[in-house]
Design a protein around this motif. Sequence first.
Motif, PDB file in Angstrom:
ATOM      1  N   ILE A  21       0.849  -1.304  -0.004  1.00 27.14           N
ATOM      2  CA  ILE A  21       0.160  -0.295   0.003  1.00 27.14           C
ATOM      3  C   ILE A  21       0.949   1.154   0.056  1.00 27.14           C
ATOM      4  O   ILE A  21       0.574   2.206  -0.786  1.00 27.14           O
ATOM      5  N   ALA A  22       2.116   0.989   0.872  1.00 25.82           N
ATOM      6  CA  ALA A  22       2.743   2.443   0.888  1.00 25.82           C
ATOM      7  C   ALA A  22       3.448   2.692  -0.372  1.00 25.82           C
ATOM      8  O   ALA A  22       3.465   3.674  -1.070  1.00 25.82           O
ATOM      9  N   ILE A  23       4.056   1.606  -0.930  1.00 26.72           N
ATOM     10  CA  ILE A  23       4.732   1.699  -2.374  1.00 26.72           C
ATOM     11  C   ILE A  23       3.751   2.192  -3.556  1.00 26.72           C
ATOM     12  O   ILE A  23       3.946   3.205  -4.116  1.00 26.72           O
ATOM     13  N   LEU A  24       2.357   1.750  -3.464  1.00 27.22           N
ATOM     14  CA  LEU A  24       1.627   2.241  -4.319  1.00 27.22           C
ATOM     15  C   LEU A  24       1.209   3.544  -4.408  1.00 27.22           C
ATOM     16  O   LEU A  24       0.324   4.157  -5.147  1.00 27.22           O
ATOM     17  N   ARG A  32      -5.908   0.781  -5.667  1.00 23.36           N
ATOM     18  CA  ARG A  32      -7.000  -0.060  -5.876  1.00 23.36           C
ATOM     19  C   ARG A  32      -6.749  -1.432  -5.473  1.00 23.36           C
ATOM     20  O   ARG A  32      -5.548  -1.738  -5.659  1.00 23.36           O
ATOM     21  N   VAL A  33      -7.906  -2.087  -5.050  1.00 20.51           N
ATOM     22  CA  VAL A  33      -7.567  -3.634  -4.899  1.00 20.51           C
ATOM     23  C   VAL A  33      -6.770  -4.165  -5.898  1.00 20.51           C
ATOM     24  O   VAL A  33      -5.763  -5.165  -5.774  1.00 20.51           O
ATOM     25  N   LYS A  34      -7.343  -4.013  -6.960  1.00 20.78           N
ATOM     26  CA  LYS A  34      -6.479  -4.401  -8.362  1.00 20.78           C
ATOM     27  C   LYS A  34      -5.178  -4.272  -8.369  1.00 20.78           C
ATOM     28  O   LYS A  34      -4.296  -5.248  -8.537  1.00 20.78           O
ATOM     29  N   GLN A  35      -4.811  -3.062  -7.947  1.00 19.00           N
ATOM     30  CA  GLN A  35      -3.372  -2.695  -8.100  1.00 19.00           C
ATOM     31  C   GLN A  35      -2.640  -3.898  -7.392  1.00 19.00           C
ATOM     32  O   GLN A  35      -1.323  -4.331  -7.570  1.00 19.00           O
ATOM     33  N   MET A  36      -3.097  -3.734  -5.844  1.00 20.17           N
ATOM     34  CA  MET A  36      -2.239  -4.708  -5.067  1.00 20.17           C
ATOM     35  C   MET A  36      -2.205  -6.087  -5.339  1.00 20.17           C
ATOM     36  O   MET A  36      -1.222  -6.812  -5.140  1.00 20.17           O
ATOM     37  N   GLY A  41       0.644 -10.417  -6.668  1.00 20.06           N
ATOM     38  CA  GLY A  41       0.529 -11.821  -7.119  1.00 20.06           C
ATOM     39  C   GLY A  41      -0.527 -12.668  -6.457  1.00 20.06           C
ATOM     40  O   GLY A  41      -0.314 -14.092  -6.075  1.00 20.06           O
ATOM     41  N   VAL A  42      -1.394 -11.889  -5.652  1.00 15.10           N
ATOM     42  CA  VAL A  42      -2.507 -12.837  -5.092  1.00 15.10           C
ATOM     43  C   VAL A  42      -3.854 -12.142  -5.553  1.00 15.10           C
ATOM     44  O   VAL A  42      -4.056 -11.523  -6.627  1.00 15.10           O
ATOM     45  N   THR A  43      -5.144 -13.104  -5.301  1.00 15.16           N
ATOM     46  CA  THR A  43      -6.334 -12.632  -5.918  1.00 15.16           C
ATOM     47  C   THR A  43      -6.736 -11.497  -5.183  1.00 15.16           C
ATOM     48  O   THR A  43      -6.461 -10.952  -4.108  1.00 15.16           O
ATOM     49  N   MET A  44      -7.994 -10.704  -5.825  1.00 13.64           N
ATOM     50  CA  MET A  44      -8.615  -9.620  -5.240  1.00 13.64           C
ATOM     51  C   MET A  44      -9.093  -9.904  -3.714  1.00 13.64           C
ATOM     52  O   MET A  44      -8.988  -9.408  -2.853  1.00 13.64           O
ATOM     53  N   PRO A  45      -9.831 -11.031  -3.701  1.00 12.46           N
ATOM     54  CA  PRO A  45     -10.254 -11.362  -2.210  1.00 12.46           C
ATOM     55  C   PRO A  45      -9.290 -11.550  -1.196  1.00 12.46           C
ATOM     56  O   PRO A  45      -9.631 -10.984  -0.072  1.00 12.46           O
ATOM     57  N   SER A  46      -8.057 -12.011  -1.539  1.00 14.83           N
ATOM     58  CA  SER A  46      -7.152 -11.987  -0.670  1.00 14.83           C
ATOM     59  C   SER A  46      -6.892 -10.387  -0.104  1.00 14.83           C
ATOM     60  O   SER A  46      -6.571 -10.170   1.028  1.00 14.83           O
ATOM     61  N   VAL A  47      -6.717  -9.549  -1.205  1.00 15.37           N
ATOM     62  CA  VAL A  47      -6.458  -8.195  -0.746  1.00 15.37           C
ATOM     63  C   VAL A  47      -7.551  -7.527   0.090  1.00 15.37           C
ATOM     64  O   VAL A  47      -7.292  -6.957   1.228  1.00 15.37           O
ATOM     65  N   THR A  48      -8.777  -7.667  -0.407  1.00  7.28           N
ATOM     66  CA  THR A  48      -9.971  -7.097   0.287  1.00  7.28           C
ATOM     67  C   THR A  48      -9.851  -7.793   1.913  1.00  7.28           C
ATOM     68  O   THR A  48     -10.195  -7.063   2.913  1.00  7.28           O
ATOM     69  N   SER A  49      -9.686  -9.047   2.005  1.00  5.85           N
ATOM     70  CA  SER A  49      -9.543  -9.560   3.422  1.00  5.85           C
ATOM     71  C   SER A  49      -8.566  -9.051   4.082  1.00  5.85           C
ATOM     72  O   SER A  49      -8.587  -8.832   5.592  1.00  5.85           O
ATOM     73  N   ALA A  50      -7.282  -8.843   3.644  1.00  9.21           N
ATOM     74  CA  ALA A  50      -6.083  -8.109   4.137  1.00  9.21           C
ATOM     75  C   ALA A  50      -6.701  -6.853   4.711  1.00  9.21           C
ATOM     76  O   ALA A  50      -6.171  -6.470   5.623  1.00  9.21           O
ATOM     77  N   ALA A  51      -7.053  -5.913   3.645  1.00 10.86           N
ATOM     78  CA  ALA A  51      -7.352  -4.838   3.935  1.00 10.86           C
ATOM     79  C   ALA A  51      -8.380  -4.308   5.134  1.00 10.86           C
ATOM     80  O   ALA A  51      -8.222  -3.807   5.978  1.00 10.86           O
ATOM     81  N   HIS A  67     -11.193   3.000  -2.557  1.00 13.52           N
ATOM     82  CA  HIS A  67      -9.824   2.855  -2.490  1.00 13.52           C
ATOM     83  C   HIS A  67      -9.174   2.763  -1.121  1.00 13.52           C
ATOM     84  O   HIS A  67     -10.006   2.950   0.062  1.00 13.52           O
ATOM     85  N   ILE A  68      -7.923   2.197  -0.880  1.00 19.81           N
ATOM     86  CA  ILE A  68      -7.339   1.916   0.473  1.00 19.81           C
ATOM     87  C   ILE A  68      -6.404   2.882   0.604  1.00 19.81           C
ATOM     88  O   ILE A  68      -5.598   3.355   0.032  1.00 19.81           O
ATOM     89  N   LYS A  69      -6.267   3.466   1.794  1.00 18.88           N
ATOM     90  CA  LYS A  69      -5.073   4.318   2.387  1.00 18.88           C
ATOM     91  C   LYS A  69      -4.629   4.078   3.574  1.00 18.88           C
ATOM     92  O   LYS A  69      -5.378   3.304   4.690  1.00 18.88           O
ATOM     93  N   LEU A  70      -3.469   4.502   3.950  1.00 14.77           N
ATOM     94  CA  LEU A  70      -2.911   4.113   5.369  1.00 14.77           C
ATOM     95  C   LEU A  70      -3.317   5.231   6.337  1.00 14.77           C
ATOM     96  O   LEU A  70      -3.446   6.332   5.616  1.00 14.77           O
ATOM     97  N   THR A  71      -3.554   4.797   7.444  1.00  8.97           N
ATOM     98  CA  THR A  71      -3.622   5.663   8.596  1.00  8.97           C
ATOM     99  C   THR A  71      -2.165   6.249   8.900  1.00  8.97           C
ATOM    100  O   THR A  71      -1.270   5.943   8.356  1.00  8.97           O
TER     101      THR A  71
END
Lengths: 164, 164
Positions: A21-24, A32-36, A41-51, A67-71
Motif C-alpha cells: 500500500i505504501a509503495i503504490l 486500488r485493490v486490483k493494483q495490489m 500476485g494474489v487474488t483480489m479477495p485476498s487483498v480485500t480480506s487483508a485490508a 480505495h485503500i489508504k494508510l492511517t
Amino acid sequence: MVKQDTQREQTASMEHYLEAIAILSAGKRAVRVKQMSDLLGVTMPSVTSAAKKLSEQELTEHEKYRHIKLTPEGARVAGDIIHRHTALTRFFAEALGIDQATAEEGACKIEHVISPLGMERLAKFVEFMEACPMGGANLPGRYEYYLEHAELPPDCRMKGVKTR
Amino acid sequence: MVKQDTQREQTASMEHYLEAIAILSAGKRAVRVKQMSDLLGVTMPSVTSAAKKLSEQELTEHEKYRHIKLTPEGARVAGDIIHRHTALTRFFAEALGIDQATAEEGACKIEHVISPLGMERLAKFVEFMEACPMGGANLPGRYEYYLEHAELPPDCRMKGVKTR
DNA sequence: CATAATTATTAGCCGTGTCTAACAATCAAA
DNA sequence: TTTGATTGTTAGACACGGCTAATAATTATG
C-alpha cells in the motif's frame, strides 16, 4: 500516563500488504485493490480480506468498493518495513554483490523476520563499509576480487598495516 | 538420464523439525518426541504430526511409540539447514558483533527464508572477512570501534593504501 | 443513459500448523 | 508383575492466509 502495550506485531503477510500500500500510494492518493493484487500476485479477495484486517487495527482505511489508504500509524509502520527493505537490499547488493533484482527478492523475505537489533547492526554495517575509506570503499572491491578469483586480492597480502 | 525434479521444498516449520532431529540425534541414536517438543517449545501432538509428514516424504522414520530418526536423505537435508544456521550465526556474531545467543535466534528465523545465492555469498563474506588480514581480521575490530564511538577508527582515516 | 466491461465483495473451501482433551502404550519401581 | 508415572497418539477445534465461484457495485462507452 500509562503506556499500554499496543501489541501491534504483524505477520509477514500483513507486513507485505502494508508495504505494498505504501509503495503504490507514493504520489497518487488512490490504491486500488486490483493494483495490489497485481503487485503481490494474489487474488483480489485476498487483498480485500487483508485490508479488512488492517483496517480493524486502524492501520488502513478502506471504504467499501473504494480505495485503500494508510492511517498515519499505518504509514509509520509501513515506513519502518520499507526501511528494513531498503537496508537489506543495499546489504545484498552492495556488500554481497548480488544483482539488484535478486537482492530485492532476498530482502523481501528477510525483512519480515529479522530482529530489530539485527536490522540495526546490518544497516550500520553497510554504512560503515561505505564510509570507511579503507575497509570500506574498497572492501566491496576486494570482496569481489575474492569472489572472482577465489583468493585474496594482492593488497590484502600486504603486511604492516596495523589496525589497533 | 532424466533428472526429475524431486520437488522437495520444505516449509519453515518442517525445516525446523528436521533440524531439531538432527541436533538431538547427535551422538545418541534415539530421538524422543518429548525431547523435540521440549526443544522446540511445541506440544507433543505437533511433533507427532510433523514426524508423520516427514516420514511420508521419507526424510525420517518413525515407528509408532518409538523414536524418530533421519533417513540418509533426511540427514542430507538437515545438514544443509544446519549449515545455513551455522553460517548465519557466524555472520551475526562475528561480523555484526551480536552476542552468541541472539545471533542464533536471528539465524533461526532467517535460515528458512534465505536464498541459496544469498546464503552462499554470506558464507563467502564471513570467510573473506576472517581470511583477509587487512579488511579481514581487523574489519570486525574496526567495525566494533565504529559501533562504539559512532565514528571511523583512526586507521580508517589513513590515506594512501591503494587497493586496485 | 443504458448496458457492457471492469473492479470489488461475499461466501465458502482448503492446507498448514498449532492446540487441548481423551485415550493408549511403555517404562520404572515396589 | 502389577500398577502408577511418563510418554505418545488420535481426534477434533481453531487461526491464518490463500483460492474459486457467485454476486454486486462502479466505470466506461456507444
